[in-house]
Scaffold this motif. Structure first.
Motif, PDB file in Angstrom:
ATOM      1  N   ALA A 243      47.915  41.366  25.804  1.00  0.00           N
ATOM      2  CA  ALA A 243      49.294  41.309  26.338  1.00  0.00           C
ATOM      3  C   ALA A 243      48.812  40.560  26.913  1.00  0.00           C
ATOM      4  O   ALA A 243      49.100  38.929  28.029  1.00  0.00           O
ATOM      5  CB  ALA A 243      50.672  42.194  26.795  1.00  0.00           C
ATOM      6  N   ARG A 244      47.303  40.845  28.178  1.00  0.00           N
ATOM      7  CA  ARG A 244      46.404  40.262  28.774  1.00  0.00           C
ATOM      8  C   ARG A 244      45.946  39.130  28.108  1.00  0.00           C
ATOM      9  O   ARG A 244      46.207  38.355  28.956  1.00  0.00           O
ATOM     10  CB  ARG A 244      45.734  41.233  29.575  1.00  0.00           C
ATOM     11  N   ALA A 245      44.959  39.010  27.536  1.00  0.00           N
ATOM     12  CA  ALA A 245      45.047  38.473  26.655  1.00  0.00           C
ATOM     13  C   ALA A 245      45.274  36.842  26.430  1.00  0.00           C
ATOM     14  O   ALA A 245      45.457  35.730  26.884  1.00  0.00           O
ATOM     15  CB  ALA A 245      44.564  38.608  25.129  1.00  0.00           C
ATOM     16  N   VAL A 246      46.904  37.357  25.774  1.00  0.00           N
ATOM     17  CA  VAL A 246      48.375  36.510  25.877  1.00  0.00           C
ATOM     18  C   VAL A 246      48.636  35.711  26.983  1.00  0.00           C
ATOM     19  O   VAL A 246      48.271  34.490  27.137  1.00  0.00           O
ATOM     20  CB  VAL A 246      49.305  36.662  24.616  1.00  0.00           C
ATOM     21  N   GLU A 247      48.910  36.186  28.022  1.00  0.00           N
ATOM     22  CA  GLU A 247      48.767  35.619  29.576  1.00  0.00           C
ATOM     23  C   GLU A 247      47.578  34.944  29.573  1.00  0.00           C
ATOM     24  O   GLU A 247      48.065  33.654  30.438  1.00  0.00           O
ATOM     25  CB  GLU A 247      49.193  37.026  30.494  1.00  0.00           C
ATOM     26  N   THR A 248      46.637  35.216  29.377  1.00  0.00           N
ATOM     27  CA  THR A 248      45.159  35.121  30.372  1.00  0.00           C
ATOM     28  C   THR A 248      44.968  32.962  29.867  1.00  0.00           C
ATOM     29  O   THR A 248      45.498  32.270  29.968  1.00  0.00           O
ATOM     30  CB  THR A 248      43.949  35.083  30.248  1.00  0.00           C
ATOM     31  N   ARG A 249      44.874  33.571  28.555  1.00  0.00           N
ATOM     32  CA  ARG A 249      45.205  32.339  27.339  1.00  0.00           C
ATOM     33  C   ARG A 249      46.649  31.259  27.741  1.00  0.00           C
ATOM     34  O   ARG A 249      46.583  29.896  27.796  1.00  0.00           O
ATOM     35  CB  ARG A 249      45.680  32.322  25.755  1.00  0.00           C
TER      36      ARG A 249
ATOM     37  N   MET B 157      32.253  39.326   5.236  1.00  0.00           N
ATOM     38  CA  MET B 157      33.391  39.529   5.958  1.00  0.00           C
ATOM     39  C   MET B 157      33.592  39.866   7.484  1.00  0.00           C
ATOM     40  O   MET B 157      32.605  40.102   7.893  1.00  0.00           O
ATOM     41  CB  MET B 157      33.703  41.369   5.368  1.00  0.00           C
ATOM     42  N   MET B 158      34.486  39.479   8.047  1.00  0.00           N
ATOM     43  CA  MET B 158      34.518  39.603   9.620  1.00  0.00           C
ATOM     44  C   MET B 158      35.655  41.028   9.947  1.00  0.00           C
ATOM     45  O   MET B 158      36.887  41.578   9.353  1.00  0.00           O
ATOM     46  CB  MET B 158      35.357  38.475  10.335  1.00  0.00           C
ATOM     47  N   ASN B 159      34.516  41.030  11.147  1.00  0.00           N
ATOM     48  CA  ASN B 159      34.960  42.695  11.845  1.00  0.00           C
ATOM     49  C   ASN B 159      36.342  41.965  13.338  1.00  0.00           C
ATOM     50  O   ASN B 159      35.970  41.129  14.012  1.00  0.00           O
ATOM     51  CB  ASN B 159      33.963  43.857  11.959  1.00  0.00           C
ATOM     52  N   PHE B 160      36.955  42.280  13.599  1.00  0.00           N
ATOM     53  CA  PHE B 160      37.856  42.375  14.110  1.00  0.00           C
ATOM     54  C   PHE B 160      37.742  43.075  15.637  1.00  0.00           C
ATOM     55  O   PHE B 160      37.933  44.784  14.292  1.00  0.00           O
ATOM     56  CB  PHE B 160      39.293  41.287  13.901  1.00  0.00           C
ATOM     57  N   ILE B 161      38.344  43.327  16.767  1.00  0.00           N
ATOM     58  CA  ILE B 161      37.944  44.462  17.537  1.00  0.00           C
ATOM     59  C   ILE B 161      39.945  44.552  17.477  1.00  0.00           C
ATOM     60  O   ILE B 161      40.331  43.775  17.882  1.00  0.00           O
ATOM     61  CB  ILE B 161      37.501  44.285  18.329  1.00  0.00           C
ATOM     62  N   ARG B 162      40.608  46.017  17.512  1.00  0.00           N
ATOM     63  CA  ARG B 162      41.570  45.807  18.107  1.00  0.00           C
ATOM     64  C   ARG B 162      41.763  46.253  19.645  1.00  0.00           C
ATOM     65  O   ARG B 162      41.311  47.076  20.061  1.00  0.00           O
ATOM     66  CB  ARG B 162      42.310  47.228  17.087  1.00  0.00           C
ATOM     67  N   LEU B 163      42.322  45.185  19.563  1.00  0.00           N
ATOM     68  CA  LEU B 163      43.008  46.158  21.363  1.00  0.00           C
ATOM     69  C   LEU B 163      44.177  46.401  21.244  1.00  0.00           C
ATOM     70  O   LEU B 163      45.132  46.449  20.478  1.00  0.00           O
ATOM     71  CB  LEU B 163      43.679  44.004  22.045  1.00  0.00           C
ATOM     72  N   THR B 164      43.867  47.419  22.200  1.00  0.00           N
ATOM     73  CA  THR B 164      45.560  48.235  22.633  1.00  0.00           C
ATOM     74  C   THR B 164      46.326  47.072  22.931  1.00  0.00           C
ATOM     75  O   THR B 164      46.390  45.652  23.446  1.00  0.00           O
ATOM     76  CB  THR B 164      45.031  48.799  24.061  1.00  0.00           C
ATOM     77  N   PRO B 165      47.361  47.224  22.993  1.00  0.00           N
ATOM     78  CA  PRO B 165      48.917  46.801  23.451  1.00  0.00           C
ATOM     79  C   PRO B 165      48.817  46.128  24.071  1.00  0.00           C
ATOM     80  O   PRO B 165      49.279  44.849  24.987  1.00  0.00           O
ATOM     81  CB  PRO B 165      50.581  47.181  22.970  1.00  0.00           C
ATOM     82  N   GLU B 166      48.441  46.936  25.276  1.00  0.00           N
ATOM     83  CA  GLU B 166      48.001  46.312  26.644  1.00  0.00           C
ATOM     84  C   GLU B 166      47.090  45.255  27.087  1.00  0.00           C
ATOM     85  O   GLU B 166      47.061  44.285  27.303  1.00  0.00           O
ATOM     86  CB  GLU B 166      48.287  47.272  28.111  1.00  0.00           C
ATOM     87  N   ALA B 167      46.343  45.857  26.322  1.00  0.00           N
ATOM     88  CA  ALA B 167      45.004  44.622  26.482  1.00  0.00           C
ATOM     89  C   ALA B 167      45.501  43.366  25.823  1.00  0.00           C
ATOM     90  O   ALA B 167      45.096  41.831  26.430  1.00  0.00           O
ATOM     91  CB  ALA B 167      43.403  44.694  25.778  1.00  0.00           C
TER      92      ALA B 167
END
Length: 80
Positions: free
Chosen positions: A13-19, A1-11
């Motif tokens: 948004a930064r990840a989406v913008e960086t991509r 089973m994969m564990n995912f890190i839950r990001l804050t909404p701000e984090a």
């Protein structure tokens, strides 16, 4: 089973913008002529800090910075 890190909404948004920024840059440079790509490579290299390793040191970073990138730029310049 994969564990995912839950990001804050701000984090998230930064990840989406960086991509998005990365994808735009890839498309921008992929569409350049060899002449423009060589000119941009020279410009970016001038803005970067030199690597910690001197020319000739048997380290991947030194080989990339001092040997491979200059050769790629030289070849692009010659094709332009």
């Amino acid at each position: 089973m994969m564990n995912f890190i839950r990001l804050t909404p701000e984090a998230h948004a930064r990840a989406v913008e960086t991509r998005r920024w990365q994808e735009e840059k890839v498309a921008q440079f992929a569409s350049m002529t060899n002449e423009s790509l060589a000119a941009n490579a020279k410009f970016y290299a001038r803005q970067m800090e030199p690597v910690r390793f001197a020319p000739g040191e048997p380290i991947y970073d030194a080989t990339m910075w001092h040997v491979i990138l200059p050769e790629l730029i030289r070849r692009l310049d010659n094709k332009a």
